[in-house]
Scaffold this motif. Structure first.
Motif, PDB file in Angstrom:
ATOM      1  N   CYS B  52       0.839  -1.201   0.000  1.00  0.00           N
ATOM      2  CA  CYS B  52       0.000   0.000   0.000  1.00  0.00           C
ATOM      3  C   CYS B  52       0.876   1.253   0.000  1.00  0.00           C
ATOM      4  O   CYS B  52       2.036   1.218   0.399  1.00  0.00           O
ATOM      5  CB  CYS B  52      -0.949   0.005   1.195  1.00  0.00           C
ATOM      6  N   GLY B  53       0.305   2.321  -0.503  1.00  0.00           N
ATOM      7  CA  GLY B  53       1.019   3.594  -0.534  1.00  0.00           C
ATOM      8  C   GLY B  53       2.143   3.653  -1.544  1.00  0.00           C
ATOM      9  O   GLY B  53       3.058   4.461  -1.405  1.00  0.00           O
ATOM     10  N   TYR B  69      -6.980  -4.081   2.309  1.00  0.00           N
ATOM     11  CA  TYR B  69      -6.318  -2.857   1.835  1.00  0.00           C
ATOM     12  C   TYR B  69      -5.040  -3.102   1.038  1.00  0.00           C
ATOM     13  O   TYR B  69      -4.115  -2.293   1.074  1.00  0.00           O
ATOM     14  CB  TYR B  69      -6.015  -1.910   3.014  1.00  0.00           C
ATOM     15  N   GLY B  72      -3.548  -0.241  -1.272  1.00  0.00           N
ATOM     16  CA  GLY B  72      -4.314   0.954  -0.902  1.00  0.00           C
ATOM     17  C   GLY B  72      -3.591   2.219  -1.319  1.00  0.00           C
ATOM     18  O   GLY B  72      -2.377   2.325  -1.211  1.00  0.00           O
ATOM     19  N   MET B  73      -4.335   3.172  -1.825  1.00  0.00           N
ATOM     20  CA  MET B  73      -3.840   4.497  -2.236  1.00  0.00           C
ATOM     21  C   MET B  73      -2.717   4.395  -3.269  1.00  0.00           C
ATOM     22  O   MET B  73      -1.851   5.285  -3.345  1.00  0.00           O
ATOM     23  CB  MET B  73      -3.394   5.326  -1.031  1.00  0.00           C
ATOM     24  N   GLN B  75      -0.370   4.753  -6.311  1.00  0.00           N
ATOM     25  CA  GLN B  75      -0.099   5.748  -7.349  1.00  0.00           C
ATOM     26  C   GLN B  75       0.968   5.173  -8.271  1.00  0.00           C
ATOM     27  O   GLN B  75       2.030   4.762  -7.806  1.00  0.00           O
ATOM     28  CB  GLN B  75       0.417   7.065  -6.746  1.00  0.00           C
ATOM     29  N   GLU B  91      -8.139   0.526  -2.323  1.00  0.00           N
ATOM     30  CA  GLU B  91      -8.957   1.642  -1.815  1.00  0.00           C
ATOM     31  C   GLU B  91      -8.231   2.957  -2.076  1.00  0.00           C
ATOM     32  O   GLU B  91      -7.032   3.060  -1.950  1.00  0.00           O
ATOM     33  CB  GLU B  91      -9.261   1.451  -0.325  1.00  0.00           C
ATOM     34  N   ASN B  92      -8.988   3.919  -2.490  1.00  0.00           N
ATOM     35  CA  ASN B  92      -8.475   5.271  -2.738  1.00  0.00           C
ATOM     36  C   ASN B  92      -7.283   5.303  -3.707  1.00  0.00           C
ATOM     37  O   ASN B  92      -6.412   6.170  -3.634  1.00  0.00           O
ATOM     38  CB  ASN B  92      -8.085   5.962  -1.427  1.00  0.00           C
ATOM     39  N   MET B  94      -5.073   6.241  -6.732  1.00  0.00           N
ATOM     40  CA  MET B  94      -5.001   7.508  -7.456  1.00  0.00           C
ATOM     41  C   MET B  94      -4.683   7.297  -8.934  1.00  0.00           C
ATOM     42  O   MET B  94      -5.159   8.019  -9.807  1.00  0.00           O
ATOM     43  CB  MET B  94      -3.923   8.413  -6.837  1.00  0.00           C
ATOM     44  N   SER B 107     -16.059  -3.658  -0.765  1.00  0.00           N
ATOM     45  CA  SER B 107     -15.473  -2.324  -0.868  1.00  0.00           C
ATOM     46  C   SER B 107     -14.227  -2.290  -1.751  1.00  0.00           C
ATOM     47  O   SER B 107     -13.323  -1.483  -1.516  1.00  0.00           O
ATOM     48  CB  SER B 107     -15.150  -1.754   0.518  1.00  0.00           C
ATOM     49  N   ALA B 110     -12.802   1.173  -3.150  1.00  0.00           N
ATOM     50  CA  ALA B 110     -13.552   2.217  -2.448  1.00  0.00           C
ATOM     51  C   ALA B 110     -12.857   3.563  -2.574  1.00  0.00           C
ATOM     52  O   ALA B 110     -11.644   3.661  -2.409  1.00  0.00           O
ATOM     53  CB  ALA B 110     -13.673   1.846  -0.974  1.00  0.00           C
ATOM     54  N   THR B 111     -13.617   4.564  -2.889  1.00  0.00           N
ATOM     55  CA  THR B 111     -13.203   5.979  -2.939  1.00  0.00           C
ATOM     56  C   THR B 111     -12.032   6.236  -3.895  1.00  0.00           C
ATOM     57  O   THR B 111     -11.416   7.287  -3.831  1.00  0.00           O
ATOM     58  CB  THR B 111     -12.848   6.548  -1.548  1.00  0.00           C
ATOM     59  N   HIS B 113      -9.714   7.354  -6.825  1.00  0.00           N
ATOM     60  CA  HIS B 113      -9.784   8.546  -7.675  1.00  0.00           C
ATOM     61  C   HIS B 113      -9.382   8.284  -9.114  1.00  0.00           C
ATOM     62  O   HIS B 113      -9.762   9.030 -10.007  1.00  0.00           O
ATOM     63  CB  HIS B 113      -8.876   9.634  -7.110  1.00  0.00           C
ATOM     64  N   ILE B 129     -17.588   1.583  -3.953  1.00  0.00           N
ATOM     65  CA  ILE B 129     -18.326   2.523  -3.109  1.00  0.00           C
ATOM     66  C   ILE B 129     -17.620   3.881  -3.083  1.00  0.00           C
ATOM     67  O   ILE B 129     -16.393   3.964  -2.969  1.00  0.00           O
ATOM     68  CB  ILE B 129     -18.499   1.946  -1.682  1.00  0.00           C
ATOM     69  N   LYS B 132     -14.389   7.763  -7.084  1.00  0.00           N
ATOM     70  CA  LYS B 132     -14.206   9.165  -7.425  1.00  0.00           C
ATOM     71  C   LYS B 132     -13.409   9.354  -8.710  1.00  0.00           C
ATOM     72  O   LYS B 132     -12.706  10.359  -8.861  1.00  0.00           O
ATOM     73  CB  LYS B 132     -13.499   9.881  -6.265  1.00  0.00           C
TER      74      LYS B 132
END
Lengths: 448, 234
Positions: B52-53, B69, B72-73, B75, B91-92, B94, B107, B110-111, B113, B129, B132
Motif C-alpha cells: 500500500c502507498g 487494503y 491501498g492508495m 499511485q 482503496e483510494n 489515485m 469495498s 472504495a473511494t 480517484h 463505493i 471518485k
C-alpha cells in the motif's frame, strides 16, 4: 426567553409558555410552511451542563499558590508519541478543530493556519481535503480522514503532521455531513469530485470498514502508507464515550479526540444538533476513566472539544484529565463570526449579530462560512491570523493564571481535586464534589 | 530479499521471512523503481496492507491471497494479486493499476480517484463505493450496494449485480452484462449510445476481458437527489 418577553411587554400580563416558547412556535410554523426540516450550523443552543458549572479551588492555607509574574507555569504538550516517529510537539494545549474548506472560505482556513502557527499549535483540515492556503500557513497540520474521503490522497496524507480518523462529530454523532449546493463552487466541487452547485452528502460511516476490528486494520494501513511517521488520532462524537474510547485505544489510536454535544457544525439538521449526543462535561470523565482502566492515560493523549470558549474551560478540562482541548466555534468568533459590525447585514438575512447560524446558505457577511468571493474577500487572513493567535494566547494565559492559583507549575498538573461543582447534575457528570461538600453523586456517600 | 539476475532486475520479498512493514518500507524508498522496477511478493498468506502507498512506476506481483487494503492508495504502480483479495483492495487508488486474479471482498476500489482496478473473479458488496474517478472492471459478479454514492469513474460488471446497484449515485457510470437484482435510489437504466460502446470497448480492452460491448446495459444517476427535498428522505 420569558424574561425577554416580559421586558418587551412590561405590565401587560402576557406570559409566554415554557413549553411553546417563541422559538418553538417559530419552528412549528416554519416546518408547516416548508415541509422540510431546519438545517443550520453553529452547534447546540440549548443550555447544557458545562464547564461554567464547575469552579476551581484556588490556594489559600492548605495549598500554596504560585506567583503569577515570576514562577513558571508551563503549557507544552506532546501528542502521539505512542507509535509515531514524529509526534506533535505543541507549545500550548489548545488546538484548532477540524473545519472544512467548503464550509469555510479559503481565507478563513489560511487565517486559522496563520494564527495557530503563531501561537505554536496545530490546526486541522476537514471534509474538503487539504488546501494550499492551510498547509502553507500551518506549522502543524492535522489531516482528517473522513467517511466521505473527499480530496483524500496519499500525497496530502504524507504532507500532514498527524492523521485524524474521524468517526463522529459532537454536533451530530451518527450523522453525515451536509454541504448545500450554494457553497459548491468550482474549486470546492473539484476538490470533492462533485458537480458544481449540487447538494453534497457525506456518508455517516467509512465506506471500507465495518467496525472496531476493521478500524485497527485501517489504522495500520494509514501507518504503513506514511511509514509510521505520523500520530494517528481517532475522533468520536460524545455518546457512548467510555466504550468508544476503549475501542479506539485497542484499535491503535495515539490520540483520542472526544467532541461533546456543544460542538459546532457547518450544517446539519437542527433536531440532530439539539437532541443527539451528550455534553462535553459528561463525556470527558468517561473518556478519562476508559484510558485509566487501560493504563494508558497520558500515554494515549485525550483532546476534548465541544463548546470550549476560553482559558477557564481549558483549565477545567485539563483538570478533569484532558491533555489538550480543541476550539472550533470559538475560533470562528475570534475571526469575526457574528461580529456586531455586520449586524445590519445579518438582519437583512433574517438574523442578527450573535444569532447568525445559517452557514449552509453561504451568505455569511463576515466572509468566513462562505464560498462567495466578494464576501470571502472581506476577511483578511493576516489580520484574522493575528486575531486567532491573540485569542489562543489569551486562553493560555487565562488557564495559566488559574493553574498558578491552584499551585500548579504546569497546566497538566491540574487535577480533579482542584474542582468543585455548582449543581448536582454537573457534580455527577464531572465526578467532582458538589461545592461545600464531599459528595459526588453516584460515587460517594451523601455526608457533608 | 534477493535480487534476481537477468535483463530486468526483480526483487523478491518473502513475507514468510520478513514483515509487511519491511516490504512497504522498501517499496516506499525514493527512487526504488530505478533500483528494482519489478517485485515479487511471496507467501502473503492473507496479510493486510500489502504494497500500500506505492508511489512509483513499479510492478508488484503478489503470489497468493491478501487481506485488507492491498495496494491501498496506489499511485503509478501496477500491482497484481495472484489470488484473492480482502476488504478494500486498491482503496483510494489515485493512478496505476491493480489486478486481482481471483475474487475480491467488499469495498473493492472504495473511494478510488483514478487508475484501473481489474477483478477477474467476483467482487463482494459495495464494490466501487464512493468511487471518485477510478475505472473498475469485474470479470464476474458484484454484490449489493455496488457503486453506492459513486461520484465519478466507470464500473463494468461482466456478470450480475446485487441489490441496490448505484444507490445515491452521482456521476459514476455503470455497465452490467448480466442480471441486476435491483437498482438503488436514484439509479436508472440509460440508453447505450455509440460513445458508450466506444468507452466500454476501451475499458474491456484495457482490462484484457473478452466480452461483447453490445451485450452490456448502462446505468447512471437520475440526478433527483442532487438537491435536498423532503420527498428524498425515506
Amino acid at each position: 426567553m420569558n424574561d425577554d418577553h416580559q421586558s418587551a411587554h412590561p405590565g401587560n400580563g402576557l406570559r409566554e409558555s415554557a413549553t411553546f416558547d417563541r422559538a418553538t412556535i417559530h419552528a412549528i410554523q416554519r416546518a408547516a410552511a416548508t415541509g422540510v426540516y431546519d438545517i443550520r450550523g453553529w452547534g447546540a443552543k440549548r443550555r447544557l451542563p458545562h464547564f461554567d458549572d464547575l469552579l476551581l479551588l484556588g490556594a489559600s492555607m492548605s495549598r500554596y499558590p504560585l506567583e503569577g509574574y515570576r514562577e513558571r507555569c508551563d503549557t507544552d504538550v506532546v501528542l502521539g508519541a505512542r507509535n509515531a516517529k514524529h509526534p506533535l510537539r505543541l507549545d500550548i494545549p489548545v488546538t484548532i478543530a477540524g473545519m472544512s474548506f467548503g464550509a469555510l472560505s479559503a481565507q478563513a482556513k489560511e487565517a486559522l493556519g496563520r494564527g495557530a502557527s503563531e501561537a505554536g499549535t496545530s490546526t486541522t483540515t476537514g471534509d474538503g481535503g487539504m488546501t494550499r492556503e492551510e498547509r502553507g500557513h500551518s506549522k502543524h497540520l492535522v489531516y482528517q480522514y473522513l467517511p466521505s474521503r473527499y480530496g483524500m490522497n496519499p500525497d496530502d496524507l504524507r504532507a500532514a503532521d498527524a492523521i485524524e480518523v474521524v468517526l463522529g462529530q459532537g454536533a451530530k454523532p451518527g450523522g453525515g455531513g451536509m454541504l448545500l449546493g450554494q457553497k459548491i463552487t468550482e474549486r470546492v466541487a473539484g476538490m470533492r469530485t462533485l458537480p458544481v452547485g449540487i447538494d453534497q452528502r457525506s456518508a455517516c460511516r467509512h465506506p471500507d470498514w465495518t467496525g472496531p476490528d476493521d478500524l485497527a486494520i485501517k489504522i495500520r494501513e494509514l501507518r504503513e502508507i506514511t511509514d509510521w511517521e505520523k500520530p494517528v488520532y481517532v475522533k468520536v462524537g460524545a455518546t457512548r464515550t467510555y466504550y468508544d474510547v476503549k475501542l479506539a485505544v485497542h484499535a491503535g489510536a495515539d490520540v483520542v479526540v472526544v467532541d461533546g454535544m456543544q460542538g459546532g457544525t457547518a450544517a446539519t439538521q437542527d433536531v440532530f444538533i439539539e437532541h443527539v449526543g451528550i455534553p462535553t462535561l459528561a463525556a470527558l470523565p468517561q473518556a478519562v476513566q476508559a484510558l485509566q482502566e487501560l493504563g494508558v492515560h497520558r500515554e494515549v493523549q485525550l483532546i476534548v472539544s465541544g463548546g470550549i470558549r476560553g482559558g477557564a474551560d481549558m483549565a477545567k478540562a485539563l483538570a478533569l484529565g484532558a491533555d489538550a482541548v480543541a476550539i472550533g466555534t470559538a475560533a470562528l468568533i475570534a475571526l469575526g463570526d457574528n461580529h456586531p459590525r455586520y449586524d445590519a447585514q445579518y438582519r437583512e438575512l433574517g438574523s442578527a449579530a450573535g444569532f447568525y447560524d445559517d452557514y449552509q446558505d453561504g451568505r455569511d457577511p463576515a466572509g468566513i462560512s462562505t464560498q462567495d468571493e466578494e464576501l470571502a474577500a472581506r476577511l483578511d487572513p493576516v489580520e484574522g491570523g493575528r486575531r486567532i493567535a491573540n485569542f489562543l494566547r489569551v486562553m493560555t494565559m487565562e488557564a495559566q493564571a488559574l493553574a498558578r492559583a491552584c499551585g500548579k507549575a504546569h497546566l497538566h498538573h491540574l487535577e480533579p481535586e482542584d474542582l468543585v461543582a455548582l449543581t448536582i447534575e454537573s457534580a455527577a457528570m464531572a465526578r467532582v464534589p458538589l461545592a461545600g461538600t464531599n459528595w459526588i453523586p453516584g460515587m460517594t456517600g451523601s455526608g457533608l | 530479499m534477493e535480487a534476481l539476475t537477468g535483463a530486468v532486475p526483480t526483487e523478491v520479498h518473502d513475507l514468510a521471512a520478513a514483515s509487511v512493514r519491511d516490504l512497504n518500507q522498501a517499496l516506499h524508498t525514493p527512487g526504488v523503481a530505478k533500483r528494482a522496477a519489478h517485485w515479487r511478493v511471496l507467501n502473503p498468506r492473507g496479510a493486510h496492507s500489502v504494497a500500500c502507498g506505492l508511489n512509483e512506476e513499479l510492478t508488484v506481483a503478489v503470489e497468493g491471497h491478501v487481506g485488507y487494503y492491498c495496494a491501498g492508495m496506489n499511485q503509478l504502480a501496477a500491482v497484481t494479486v495472484h489470488g484473492n483479495a480482502g476488504v478494500g483492495v486498491a482503496e483510494n487508488m489515485m493512478s496505476g493499476s491493480v489486478r486481482v486474479r481471483g475474487n475480491a471482498s467488499q469495498s473493492a476500489g472504495a473511494t478510488a480517484h483514478g487508475g484501473l482496478l481489474v477483478i477477474e473473479g467476483d467482487a463482494a458488496a459495495r464494490c466501487g463505493i464512493s468511487m471518485k474517478g477510478v475505472d473498475i472492471v469485474v470479470g464476474g459478479s458484484v454484490g449489493h450496494m455496488s457503486a453506492f454514492m459513486g461520484q465519478a469513474g466507470r464500473l463494468v460488471v461482466c456478470g450480475d449485480a446485487g441489490d441496490a446497484l448505484g444507490d445515491s449515485l452521482y456521476e459514476a457510470r455503470i455497465y452490467v452484462r448480466g442480471r441486476v437484482k435491483s437498482l438503488g435510489a436514484d439509479c436508472v437504466e440509460k440508453p447505450v449510445r455509440d460513445e458508450h460502446l466506444a468507452e466500454l470497448t476501451g475499458l474491456l480492452a484495457a482490462a484484457g476481458v473478452d466480452a461483447d460491448p453490445a451485450s452490456f446495459r448502462r446505468y447512471g444517476s437520475a440526478r433527483r437527489l442532487y438537491h435536498f427535498q423532503a420527498d428524498n428522505a425515506y
